[in-house]
Design an enzyme around this catalytic site. Structure first.
Site, PDB file in Angstrom:
ATOM      1  N   CYS A  71      10.817  25.662  34.697  1.00  0.00           N
ATOM      2  CA  CYS A  71      12.169  25.360  34.209  1.00  0.00           C
ATOM      3  C   CYS A  71      12.174  24.853  32.770  1.00  0.00           C
ATOM      4  O   CYS A  71      13.014  25.255  31.959  1.00  0.00           O
ATOM      5  CB  CYS A  71      12.876  24.372  35.133  1.00  0.00           C
ATOM      6  SG  CYS A  71      12.058  22.758  35.270  1.00  0.00           S
ATOM      7  N   HIS A 123      13.407  18.699  37.058  1.00  0.00           N
ATOM      8  CA  HIS A 123      14.036  19.997  36.870  1.00  0.00           C
ATOM      9  C   HIS A 123      15.059  19.888  35.751  1.00  0.00           C
ATOM     10  O   HIS A 123      15.696  18.845  35.578  1.00  0.00           O
ATOM     11  CB  HIS A 123      14.712  20.472  38.159  1.00  0.00           C
ATOM     12  CG  HIS A 123      15.182  21.900  38.099  1.00  0.00           C
ATOM     13  ND1 HIS A 123      14.311  22.949  37.945  1.00  0.00           N
ATOM     14  CD2 HIS A 123      16.424  22.435  38.136  1.00  0.00           C
ATOM     15  CE1 HIS A 123      15.007  24.083  37.918  1.00  0.00           C
ATOM     16  NE2 HIS A 123      16.292  23.800  38.021  1.00  0.00           N
ATOM     17  N   HIS A 135      19.604  27.987  34.837  1.00  0.00           N
ATOM     18  CA  HIS A 135      18.253  27.431  34.934  1.00  0.00           C
ATOM     19  C   HIS A 135      17.299  28.450  35.529  1.00  0.00           C
ATOM     20  O   HIS A 135      17.720  29.419  36.158  1.00  0.00           O
ATOM     21  CB  HIS A 135      18.255  26.132  35.745  1.00  0.00           C
ATOM     22  CG  HIS A 135      18.844  26.245  37.116  1.00  0.00           C
ATOM     23  ND1 HIS A 135      18.223  25.747  38.237  1.00  0.00           N
ATOM     24  CD2 HIS A 135      20.003  26.791  37.568  1.00  0.00           C
ATOM     25  CE1 HIS A 135      18.977  25.966  39.299  1.00  0.00           C
ATOM     26  NE2 HIS A 135      20.062  26.607  38.921  1.00  0.00           N
TER      27      HIS A 135
END
Length: 164
Positions: A71, A123, A135
């Site tokens: 990510c 994240h 994302h």
């Protein structure tokens, strides 16, 4: 007497005109800065969306040549395409830029979540407006770039940062 009054009127008019001119010079500069930031955010979002279906998620990987990212290497890659340097790692990125409250999110802000260890940033995504973010992630039905509703992550939401 009339001549003095006329001179005062002319002087006042000239001074007022100078003030108006000075404000006219300042206003476009401020407008330009806001436009520049929003244009950069739009470009970042466009780049991220163009990578949907092309990028694969793999934890701990930053491989731009094969479009394999985790990510944070994804956000690092996308922002770098627009001249914004981010560090690698969601926790490290969560310390860059300036804090922004959830209620004041703007397009291009980084949003951070806890998806594995409760309470810890692990994240990151990019806020795209209208309560959504983009994302790079992996799940039971997805491996790659997706758009999600921020409300779906409300229990995992930790913070946001403005780096533009």
């Amino acid at each position: 007497m009339r001549t003095i009054s006329l001179k005062k009127i002319i002087a006042a008019t000239v001074c007022f005109g100078v003030i108006l001119s000075a404000n006219a010079i300042v206003a476009p500069k401020e407008t330009y800065a806001a436009t520049s930031t929003s244009a950069k955010a739009a470009g970042i979002i466009s780049t991220a969306q163009a990578l949907k279906g092309k990028v694969k998620y793999k934890f701990g990987v930053n491989n731009p040549s094969k479009y394999i990212f985790d990510c944070s290497s994804f956000t690092k890659y996308v922002f770098a395409k627009h001249g914004v340097k981010l560090t690698w790692g969601s926790k490290a990125q969560s310390k860059q830029g300036k804090f922004v409250s959830k209620s004041n999110l703007r397009k291009g802000d980084l949003v951070f979540f806890s998806v594995s260890k409760p309470g810890q940033v692990n994240h990151v995504g990019i806020y795209i407006g209208n309560g959504k973010f983009i994302h790079n992630t992996i799940g039971s039905k997805v491996n790659g770039v997706i758009v999600s509703n921020l409300s779906s992550y409300s229990k995992r939401y930790i913070t946001a940062r403005r780096v533009l």
